[in-house]
Scaffold this motif. Structure first.
Motif, PDB file in Angstrom:
ATOM      1  N   THR A 130     -25.751 -15.957   7.950  1.00 30.83           N
ATOM      2  CA  THR A 130     -26.402 -15.916   9.256  1.00 30.83           C
ATOM      3  C   THR A 130     -27.281 -17.124   9.536  1.00 30.83           C
ATOM      4  OG1 THR A 130     -28.244 -14.623   8.339  1.00 30.83           O
ATOM      5  CG2 THR A 130     -26.371 -13.391   9.280  1.00 30.83           C
ATOM      6  N   ALA A 131     -27.271 -18.111   8.672  1.00 31.68           N
ATOM      7  CA  ALA A 131     -28.118 -19.287   8.900  1.00 31.68           C
ATOM      8  C   ALA A 131     -27.725 -19.977  10.200  1.00 31.68           C
ATOM      9  CB  ALA A 131     -27.988 -20.252   7.729  1.00 31.68           C
ATOM     10  N   PRO A 132     -28.682 -20.470  10.961  1.00 30.73           N
ATOM     11  CA  PRO A 132     -28.359 -21.155  12.216  1.00 30.73           C
ATOM     12  C   PRO A 132     -27.627 -22.472  11.977  1.00 30.73           C
ATOM     13  CG  PRO A 132     -30.667 -20.454  12.149  1.00 30.73           C
ATOM     14  CD  PRO A 132     -30.129 -20.332  10.762  1.00 30.73           C
ATOM     15  N   ALA A 133     -27.176 -23.056  13.067  1.00 22.22           N
ATOM     16  CA  ALA A 133     -26.521 -24.359  13.020  1.00 22.22           C
ATOM     17  C   ALA A 133     -27.564 -25.463  12.969  1.00 22.22           C
ATOM     18  CB  ALA A 133     -25.634 -24.535  14.252  1.00 22.22           C
ATOM     19  N   VAL A 134     -27.136 -26.641  12.546  1.00 21.97           N
ATOM     20  CA  VAL A 134     -28.043 -27.789  12.589  1.00 21.97           C
ATOM     21  C   VAL A 134     -28.073 -28.360  13.997  1.00 21.97           C
ATOM     22  CG1 VAL A 134     -27.743 -28.362  10.151  1.00 21.97           C
ATOM     23  CG2 VAL A 134     -26.230 -29.399  11.855  1.00 21.97           C
ATOM     24  N   THR A 135     -29.210 -28.893  14.366  1.00 20.27           N
ATOM     25  CA  THR A 135     -29.398 -29.454  15.701  1.00 20.27           C
ATOM     26  C   THR A 135     -30.490 -30.514  15.618  1.00 20.27           C
ATOM     27  OG1 THR A 135     -29.731 -28.824  18.028  1.00 20.27           O
ATOM     28  CG2 THR A 135     -31.180 -27.793  16.408  1.00 20.27           C
ATOM     29  N   PRO A 136     -30.522 -31.470  16.536  1.00 19.81           N
ATOM     30  CA  PRO A 136     -31.574 -32.500  16.496  1.00 19.81           C
ATOM     31  C   PRO A 136     -32.975 -31.895  16.621  1.00 19.81           C
ATOM     32  CG  PRO A 136     -29.779 -33.192  17.919  1.00 19.81           C
ATOM     33  CD  PRO A 136     -29.514 -31.755  17.576  1.00 19.81           C
ATOM     34  N   ILE A 137     -33.913 -32.548  15.976  1.00 19.96           N
ATOM     35  CA  ILE A 137     -35.316 -32.137  16.039  1.00 19.96           C
ATOM     36  C   ILE A 137     -35.930 -32.690  17.323  1.00 19.96           C
ATOM     37  CG2 ILE A 137     -37.573 -32.337  14.914  1.00 19.96           C
ATOM     38  CD1 ILE A 137     -36.030 -32.646  12.249  1.00 19.96           C
ATOM     39  N   ALA A 138     -36.508 -31.828  18.086  1.00 22.64           N
ATOM     40  CA  ALA A 138     -37.129 -32.260  19.338  1.00 22.64           C
ATOM     41  C   ALA A 138     -38.198 -33.306  19.054  1.00 22.64           C
ATOM     42  CB  ALA A 138     -37.733 -31.057  20.064  1.00 22.64           C
ATOM     43  N   GLY A 139     -38.157 -34.395  19.790  1.00 20.74           N
ATOM     44  CA  GLY A 139     -39.155 -35.442  19.659  1.00 20.74           C
ATOM     45  C   GLY A 139     -38.798 -36.550  18.701  1.00 20.74           C
ATOM     46  N   CYS A 140     -37.734 -36.377  17.913  1.00 18.81           N
ATOM     47  CA  CYS A 140     -37.329 -37.439  16.981  1.00 18.81           C
ATOM     48  C   CYS A 140     -36.553 -38.510  17.729  1.00 18.81           C
ATOM     49  CB  CYS A 140     -36.475 -36.859  15.865  1.00 18.81           C
ATOM     50  SG  CYS A 140     -35.764 -38.116  14.759  1.00 18.81           S
ATOM     51  N   ALA A 141     -36.926 -39.739  17.538  1.00 17.42           N
ATOM     52  CA  ALA A 141     -36.234 -40.868  18.172  1.00 17.42           C
ATOM     53  C   ALA A 141     -35.095 -41.331  17.280  1.00 17.42           C
ATOM     54  CB  ALA A 141     -37.210 -42.001  18.440  1.00 17.42           C
ATOM     55  N   TYR A 142     -34.021 -40.542  17.222  1.00 17.16           N
ATOM     56  CA  TYR A 142     -32.895 -40.872  16.362  1.00 17.16           C
ATOM     57  C   TYR A 142     -32.215 -42.161  16.828  1.00 17.16           C
ATOM     58  CZ  TYR A 142     -32.997 -36.003  14.646  1.00 17.16           C
ATOM     59  OH  TYR A 142     -33.358 -34.802  14.087  1.00 17.16           O
ATOM     60  N   PRO A 143     -31.857 -43.026  15.903  1.00 19.20           N
ATOM     61  CA  PRO A 143     -30.961 -44.126  16.280  1.00 19.20           C
ATOM     62  C   PRO A 143     -29.553 -43.584  16.477  1.00 19.20           C
ATOM     63  CG  PRO A 143     -31.398 -44.186  13.919  1.00 19.20           C
ATOM     64  CD  PRO A 143     -32.248 -43.080  14.483  1.00 19.20           C
ATOM     65  N   ASP A 144     -28.709 -44.371  17.136  1.00 15.90           N
ATOM     66  CA  ASP A 144     -27.321 -43.984  17.376  1.00 15.90           C
ATOM     67  C   ASP A 144     -26.659 -43.608  16.056  1.00 15.90           C
ATOM     68  OD1 ASP A 144     -24.642 -43.751  18.002  1.00 15.90           O
ATOM     69  OD2 ASP A 144     -24.436 -45.767  18.833  1.00 15.90           O
ATOM     70  N   ALA A 145     -26.245 -42.360  15.937  1.00 16.49           N
ATOM     71  CA  ALA A 145     -25.718 -41.853  14.670  1.00 16.49           C
ATOM     72  C   ALA A 145     -24.422 -42.517  14.255  1.00 16.49           C
ATOM     73  CB  ALA A 145     -25.514 -40.334  14.758  1.00 16.49           C
ATOM     74  N   TRP A 146     -23.764 -43.231  15.180  1.00 14.19           N
ATOM     75  CA  TRP A 146     -22.512 -43.909  14.872  1.00 14.19           C
ATOM     76  C   TRP A 146     -22.696 -45.418  14.708  1.00 14.19           C
ATOM     77  CZ3 TRP A 146     -17.659 -41.440  14.401  1.00 14.19           C
ATOM     78  CH2 TRP A 146     -17.651 -40.082  14.694  1.00 14.19           C
ATOM     79  N   ASP A 147     -23.913 -45.916  14.905  1.00 11.23           N
ATOM     80  CA  ASP A 147     -24.141 -47.365  14.876  1.00 11.23           C
ATOM     81  C   ASP A 147     -25.574 -47.636  14.443  1.00 11.23           C
ATOM     82  OD1 ASP A 147     -23.731 -50.063  15.173  1.00 11.23           O
ATOM     83  OD2 ASP A 147     -23.946 -50.052  17.357  1.00 11.23           O
ATOM     84  N   ALA A 148     -25.910 -47.205  13.241  1.00  8.29           N
ATOM     85  CA  ALA A 148     -27.314 -47.196  12.817  1.00  8.29           C
ATOM     86  C   ALA A 148     -27.616 -48.040  11.587  1.00  8.29           C
ATOM     87  CB  ALA A 148     -27.757 -45.756  12.556  1.00  8.29           C
ATOM     88  N   LEU A 149     -26.633 -48.759  11.063  1.00  9.91           N
ATOM     89  CA  LEU A 149     -26.880 -49.457   9.802  1.00  9.91           C
ATOM     90  C   LEU A 149     -28.005 -50.467   9.899  1.00  9.91           C
ATOM     91  CD1 LEU A 149     -23.331 -50.034   8.248  1.00  9.91           C
ATOM     92  CD2 LEU A 149     -24.981 -48.191   7.841  1.00  9.91           C
ATOM     93  N   ASN A 150     -28.185 -51.076  11.061  1.00 12.51           N
ATOM     94  CA  ASN A 150     -29.240 -52.068  11.231  1.00 12.51           C
ATOM     95  C   ASN A 150     -30.458 -51.516  11.958  1.00 12.51           C
ATOM     96  OD1 ASN A 150     -27.639 -54.152  10.022  1.00 12.51           O
ATOM     97  ND2 ASN A 150     -26.495 -54.317  11.948  1.00 12.51           N
ATOM     98  N   ALA A 151     -30.495 -50.210  12.169  1.00  6.51           N
ATOM     99  CA  ALA A 151     -31.604 -49.593  12.896  1.00  6.51           C
ATOM    100  C   ALA A 151     -32.783 -49.328  11.972  1.00  6.51           C
ATOM    101  CB  ALA A 151     -31.143 -48.287  13.544  1.00  6.51           C
ATOM    102  N   ALA A 152     -33.946 -49.278  12.572  1.00  6.78           N
ATOM    103  CA  ALA A 152     -35.155 -48.953  11.818  1.00  6.78           C
ATOM    104  C   ALA A 152     -35.260 -47.451  11.615  1.00  6.78           C
ATOM    105  CB  ALA A 152     -36.383 -49.448  12.572  1.00  6.78           C
ATOM    106  N   ILE A 153     -35.856 -47.060  10.502  1.00  4.37           N
ATOM    107  CA  ILE A 153     -36.126 -45.650  10.249  1.00  4.37           C
ATOM    108  C   ILE A 153     -37.216 -45.187  11.207  1.00  4.37           C
ATOM    109  CG2 ILE A 153     -36.845 -43.939   8.539  1.00  4.37           C
ATOM    110  CD1 ILE A 153     -34.248 -45.248   7.762  1.00  4.37           C
ATOM    111  N   PRO A 154     -37.001 -44.098  11.956  1.00  2.29           N
ATOM    112  CA  PRO A 154     -38.046 -43.615  12.874  1.00  2.29           C
ATOM    113  C   PRO A 154     -39.347 -43.303  12.138  1.00  2.29           C
ATOM    114  CG  PRO A 154     -35.958 -42.499  13.293  1.00  2.29           C
ATOM    115  CD  PRO A 154     -35.779 -43.272  12.024  1.00  2.29           C
TER     116      PRO A 154
END
Length: 714
Positions: A682-706
């Motif tokens: 019954t565990a819920p699904a994963v979902t983005p955390i509200a307020g997190c400034a995620y970098p593009d999940a498909w193009d993040a190798l050169n992105a800064a860690i939030p």
């Protein structure tokens, strides 16, 4: 598979069937259960006295003949046409009772009936029978190997069909090491690769993968993406294709599905220009076509290896991962978040296929296709594999019959590197994809010359013996040192010639072919009989060396300009039609021995735990102590590992729905399920955390860690 996939280091209980050329037969439950009852060699008939000298006997005999003819003609017509609701019980292929679905779960609600009701007769047919497809068109089923199809409208989960006489029907156990996998992939159907469906890419200049193809189609109009893809899903592989696969002596299909069969996200982060990025994939639409295809596989008695071919963020950077370019799975700033999302999708699929309605049809789940281990890292891939294994077995429990065998790809490192991995685990298999096409060589050595080894009478040049020496010992050694091992992909491609084989933008003479000279290999119509014989011998040697295999792929679509197949080395169907694939794959047996190759044969006996017997699921602590989760990821500074963005398990689960059955005048009495095997999960699904400034999940190798706010609450 293509797009620069790396080269891996190098009972015959035939039932009574309608006679050849007959149309559909109508069988009741008793017919399917006891086909041996049709025999007429009992002692009762043997003791009857001859009466042929008595005249009245001839009168009765003539009347009997007329009666038999009437029964033979009228009764089938009556039951199949005039009176389709004849009362029958369900066939032996009925889905197992959901009362003991394992792991404390239940199969959920579905259409079922406690009391008998009027039912449509089961129809079945063998070689020469007529099949009517859902659109009303017909074809003649051709199967010279004792295979027969079964259509049971009241129980669409009937598992009594058999693809050929030497393969157990779906309602009987598959025995690894004794029963051999002779399979084919259905590449390009639900994951659209350019070289398999070139016309779709040619019609949309700039498209290089499904990400860009989907984007360009959507830009043409609100319904263009769905219209184009549904047309493709509906027509590229038909029921007749599945029937032809069974008729070709094959017994498995490896079915590629994308994660967006479950969902796609409208926001996967912010790109380097500050814009929010949405996944352009057509979400959930393909699922109903996947279910339809699974129904066809069941109808013709073909087992399915379900292959999750695409992964969020891309596991290898190839076009068939969803998006070509970067690897953002288990790698870089978004590597952990993408892995968490992947585990969730693997969980959803495991829940669906572990239901009693599906577990006999889908005995293998390939959880991730071709992760690029050399770029991601072995500790990272191994750690994820263990986590995925725990996820699946936490749902299914352990032991044969509890969920599917779990297959892991070797990451292009070769099977030898995986000896002893997760020793004691419950039913894991190793998948390897051996190809000569991507070994970095031109590979222009001919196949229309005398084959190395053998008796000097065969063709194939160096290639048949190379397949035997490179792959035979490798596979058998892995079966001894790891366990169940199969080749999830291989092909007839001795080189990488073929339209878009290396991708849309990589078809120059210097790149695609590692040099010039591809025209010949793209134009199969000009191949000589000697070339075809050489390729046939290469195919047979490959099959014999690999033992358990899935050819890549069944069908290649035509080029949109010439309307011809320009990557013919990759099409089983085309080779079957034109003489460079075997009409019966069993003739491959012994080919390598004939060529003089040392195979180190495997005796067919796996350790009990490897196939779900005694000891399955008992993993020594020493085998997992280095597989901590999460592992440190590559392309992330050590100081930032603890700050890697993650998702939170607070979302709503996207359950895969069961099929709906709407045939007029038919009531489905079998349990359908609700898409979720284990009710305690019954565990819920994963979902983005509200307020997190995620970098593009498909193009993040050169992105800064939030800076903070991107880890779930403890």
């Amino acid at each position: 598979m293509p797009d620069r996939s790396l080269a891996s280091t190098p009972r015959d209980d035939r039932p009574i069937l309608p006679p050849s050329g007959s149309t559909d037969a109508v069988l009741t439950e008793g017919d399917i259960r006891s086909k041996e009852s049709y025999t007429s060699d009992s002692g009762e008939f043997a003791t009857a006295k001859p009466l042929y000298r008595r005249p009245w006997v001839w009168v009765l005999a003539a009347a009997a003949v007329v009666a038999v003819v009437v029964v033979a003609v009228v009764v089938p017509v009556y039951f199949t046409v005039i009176h389709p609701k004849q009362h029958n019980t369900l066939s032996t292929g009925a889905a197992s009772s959901p009362a003991s679905s394992g792991a404390g779960g239940k199969s959920g609600t579905g259409t079922s009936s406690a009391a008998p009701s009027a039912q449509t007769a089961v129809t079945t047919g063998g070689d020469g029978s007529t099949v009517t497809m859902e659109n009303g068109t017909t074809f003649i089923y051709k199967n010279q190997f004792g295979g027969f199809w079964v259509n049971n409208p009241e129980n669409p989960f009937d598992n009594s069909a058999q693809c050929n006489s030497w393969t157990p029907p779906l309602n009987q156990s598959w025995t690894w090491g004794q029963d051999r996998v002779h399979g084919v992939n259905l590449g390009g159907l639900f994951v659209l690769e350019p070289f398999i469906v070139p016309s779709l890419y040619q019609a949309n200049p700039g498209a290089v993968d499904e990400w860009t193809l989907s984007t360009l189609l959507a830009q043409k109009g609100a319904d263009q993406l769905q219209s184009a893809l549904e047309q493709h899903y509906d027509t590229f592989i038909t029921e007749q294709d599945i029937a032809e696969i069974a008729g070709a002596g094959l017994n498995w299909i490896r079915l590629q599905i994308p994660f967006w069969a479950i969902e796609a996200w409208a926001d996967v982060g912010v790109d380097d220009t500050g814009n929010h990025v949405a996944e352009p994939f057509l979400a959930r639409v393909c699922w109903k076509y996947i279910l339809r295809l699974l129904g066809w596989a069941r109808k013709y008695g073909l087992r399915v290896n379900l292959d999750l071919h695409t992964i969020p963020g891309s596991q290898n950077g190839f076009n068939h991962s969803g998006k070509s370019g970067q690897i953002n799975w288990m790698n870089g700033p978004m590597g952990l978040a993408n892995a968490e999302r992947s585990l969730y999708y693997m969980r959803v699929i495991t829940e669906f296929i572990s239901q009693p309605e599906w577990r006999d049809l889908i005995p293998v789940f390939s959880m991730i296709n071709e992760p690029f281990l050399a770029k991601i890292g072995r500790p990272q891939v191994e750690s994820f594999y263990y986590r995925a294994y725990q996820t699946a077995r936490g749902i299914t429990g352990t032991g044969a019959g509890n969920g599917p065998m779990i297959a892991f790809h070797d990451g292009f490192s070769g099977p030898g590197d995986w000896a002893g991995f997760l020793s004691g685990s419950d039913r894991i298999a190793l998948d390897t994809h051996p190809y000569f096409a991507f070994n970095g060589q031109a590979n222009r050595e001919p196949v229309n010359t005398t084959a190395d080894g053998g008796d000097g009478q065969e063709l194939g040049g160096q290639w048949p013996l190379l397949a035997c020496t490179n792959w035979g010992k490798m596979m058998n050694t892995s079966r001894q040192n790891f366990g169940v091992t199969f080749a999830g992909e291989f092909s007839n491609a001795i080189n990488d010639c073929g339209l878009y084989v290396n991708g849309v933008n990589d078809d120059t003479a210097a790149d695609t072919a590692y040099g010039p000279g591809c025209d010949y290999w793209e134009n199969w119509a000009q191949w000589s009989d000697e070339t075809k014989q050489g390729l046939l011998n290469f195919a047979l040697a490959s099959m014999d060396a690999l033992g358990d295999w899935f050819f890549w792929t069944w069908k290649i679509g035509p080029d949109g300009t010439t309307n011809t197949v320009r990557a013919p080395l990759w099409s089983y169907q085309l080779g079957l039609q034109n003489g460079w694939m075997p009409p019966d794959p069993r003739v491959a047996s012994g080919k390598c021995q004939h060529l003089g190759a040392a195979m180190d044969p495997f005796d067919g006996t796996f350790q009990s735990w490897q196939t779900g017997g005694a000891g399955a699921g008992v993993i020594a602590p020493s085998a997992t102590q280095a597989l901590a989760w999460p592992p440190a990821l590559s392309n992330v500074p050590a100081a930032d590992q603890a700050q890697l963005p993650q998702y939170t398990p607070t979302g709503t689960i996207s359950t895969l729905p069961p099929p709906t059955f709407t045939a007029s005048g038919v009531t489905v009495t079998a349990t359908v399920g609700n898409g979720w095997f284990n009710a305690q999960d019954t565990a819920p699904a994963v979902t983005p955390i509200a307020g997190c400034a995620y970098p593009d999940a498909w193009d993040a190798l050169n992105a800064a860690i939030p800076n903070g706010g991107c880890q779930p609450a403890a």
